[in-house]
Design an enzyme around this catalytic site. Structure first.
Site, PDB file in Angstrom:
ATOM      1  N   ALA A 181      33.257  -9.259  28.267  1.00 17.58           N
ATOM      2  CA  ALA A 181      32.390  -8.234  27.684  1.00 17.58           C
ATOM      3  C   ALA A 181      32.431  -8.230  26.163  1.00 17.58           C
ATOM      4  CB  ALA A 181      32.777  -6.855  28.223  1.00 17.58           C
ATOM      5  N   THR A 182      33.565  -8.571  25.569  1.00 21.43           N
ATOM      6  CA  THR A 182      33.637  -8.602  24.104  1.00 21.43           C
ATOM      7  C   THR A 182      32.655  -9.618  23.540  1.00 21.43           C
ATOM      8  OG1 THR A 182      35.913  -7.802  23.950  1.00 21.43           O
ATOM      9  CG2 THR A 182      35.113  -9.149  22.129  1.00 21.43           C
ATOM     10  N   ASN A 184      35.346   3.744  28.579  1.00 23.84           N
ATOM     11  CA  ASN A 184      36.584   3.137  29.074  1.00 23.84           C
ATOM     12  C   ASN A 184      37.793   4.054  28.964  1.00 23.84           C
ATOM     13  OD1 ASN A 184      36.098   2.593  26.196  1.00 23.84           O
ATOM     14  ND2 ASN A 184      38.066   1.557  26.233  1.00 23.84           N
ATOM     15  N   CYS A 242      42.680  -2.270  25.011  1.00 21.30           N
ATOM     16  CA  CYS A 242      41.948  -3.185  24.138  1.00 21.30           C
ATOM     17  C   CYS A 242      42.126  -2.842  22.664  1.00 21.30           C
ATOM     18  CB  CYS A 242      40.464  -3.165  24.494  1.00 21.30           C
ATOM     19  SG  CYS A 242      40.161  -3.560  26.225  1.00 21.30           S
TER      20      CYS A 242
END
Length: 401
Positions: free
Chosen positions: A73-74, A153, A327
């Site tokens: 996703a990054t 998130n 993250c």
């Protein structure tokens, strides 16, 4: 008997589903060909990649040709935001996002701002939701892209994607959503929601780490500028040799998620509601962060007054949960998401995120709930004792003459 340790950090990552591993194994052993090679070994690997592409597309009601495989996703978020921003520059140089986005989205926007782009960071209310009217007003003739996360998130709130999509379509602005925490958990239909770009992560849906995808609407005004130069794979947007085993894993995870979504959600909701009810009944000074109604229930972000999240994690070593996002670890400042919804540093330090998922069991929830309640009571008693002693020793006394 409960097996220890217990994993309750499903927003950080998820266990690999055994069914996913089974789909990956052939591409790690016998079907080892380069999917870009023009011979039988390559064709075999390429066929597996295309099956995976269709499975990913089916989960979000898209066409297979509109799915681009990435490393996660990054990368998908960077490609969507930076790629689209530079593709439309200098005709349009304005991007809109929210202050509660994932770090990779915020950092991508910050990098664009340094490069001369205009970026609007929308605030959120105490529930963690953006104001749709404020979004509407923020869009100008120079706006190229709106990027709003689907499911947060850290606190699990679900933004109103359909309404955001309507606004963007009416204003003729491209809409991107980071759906890493939403795919496989809530129903997503890119056409019905007017989503132009959507980011996916494999390891958030019981798939492998190191793979993700970007959905790109075929009739989007313009194609993003590629971030990688090379052989021109993935429609020229993501050069480099595709990993068939990882793609097969992501595809299998998406196929299973589509089949089991209702069952998974019922399972997670029942466990989460039971845990939340028991904790709120057993403790004072507990608060849920984010909207109680507009949220994914597998994410319980709680404030325990007087007890820091780090202290609970150290005390409960047999239970894996989080005091923040995995993250963006190693940062001393409080979570940007928690401060955005109105918490001060002291309150933010007393928050934990408990993630419940497909593999979580009744026994694990019972064990974790009881031990969390006991640990909070233990620390609360110590906190009250220290407060009482402070009042005694800091209380002004009359001096004897």
């Amino acid at each position: 008997m409960t097996d220890l340790p217990i994993y309750l950090d499903y927003q950080a990552t998820t266990p690999l589903d055994p069914r996913v591993l089974a789909e990956m194994m052939p591409y790690l052993t016998t079907k080892f060909g380069n999917p870009h090679s023009n011979h039988s070994f390559g064709w075999e690997a390429a066929a597996g990649v295309e099956i995976a592409r269709k499975n990913v597309a089916d989960l979000i009601a898209a066409a297979p040709e509109d799915i681009i495989f990435t490393s996660g996703a990054t990368e998908s978020n960077n490609l969507a935001i930076k790629g689209m921003a530079y593709a439309l520059y200098p005709l349009k140089n304005h991007i809109i996002t929210a202050v509660t986005e994932h770090t990779c989205v915020l950092e991508s926007c910050a990098a664009l701002k340094k490069a001369g782009f205009d970026v609007t960071f929308l605030p959120v209310d105490k529930n963690g939701l953006i104001d749709l009217a404020q979004l509407d007003q923020a869009i100008t003739a120079k706006t190229s892209l709106v990027s709003i996360m689907a499911v947060n998130n850290e606190i699990g709130v679900i933004q109103d994607l359909k309404s955001i999509g309507k606004i963007c379509k009416r204003k003729k602005v491209i809409f991107h959503t980071d759906a890493a925490q939403a795919v496989g958990k809530i129903a997503l239909d890119v056409s019905a929601m007017n989503i132009d770009l959507l980011s996916i992560s494999g390891h958030k849906i019981y798939g492998p780490k190191g793979v993700g995808a970007l959905y790109l609407r075929p009739n989007a005004n313009i194609q993003p500028l590629a971030l990688f130069d090379g052989g021109g794979q993935e429609r020229g947007l993501r050069s480099g040799t595709i990993a068939p085993a990882l793609c097969a894993g992501l595809g299998a995870a998406c196929k299973i998620a589509k089949q089991d979504m209702d069952k998974d959600n019922d399972h997670v909701r029942n466990l989460a509601e039971r845990m939340k009810s028991a904790i709120f009944d057993g403790l004072d000074g507990v608060h849920l962060n984010g909207s109680e109604k507009q949220r994914y229930m597998g994410n319980l972000n709680l404030v325990f007054e007087g007890v820091t999240g780090d202290a609970l994690i150290k005390e409960l070593r047999n239970i894996a949960f989080s005091a923040g996002s995995a993250c963006s670890t190693g940062r001393a400042e409080p979570s940007h998401v928690l401060t955005a919804i109105g918490l001060d540093k002291t309150q933010a330090d007393c928050c934990v995120r408990i993630g419940i998922g497909r593999m979580t069991t009744d026994q694990e929830i019972n064990y974790a709930t009881n031990h969390i309640i006991d640990a909070v009571k233990k620390y609360a008693q110590g906190f009250n004792l220290i407060s009482s002693l402070r009042q005694i020793f800091l209380r002004p006394h009359k001096l004897c003459c």
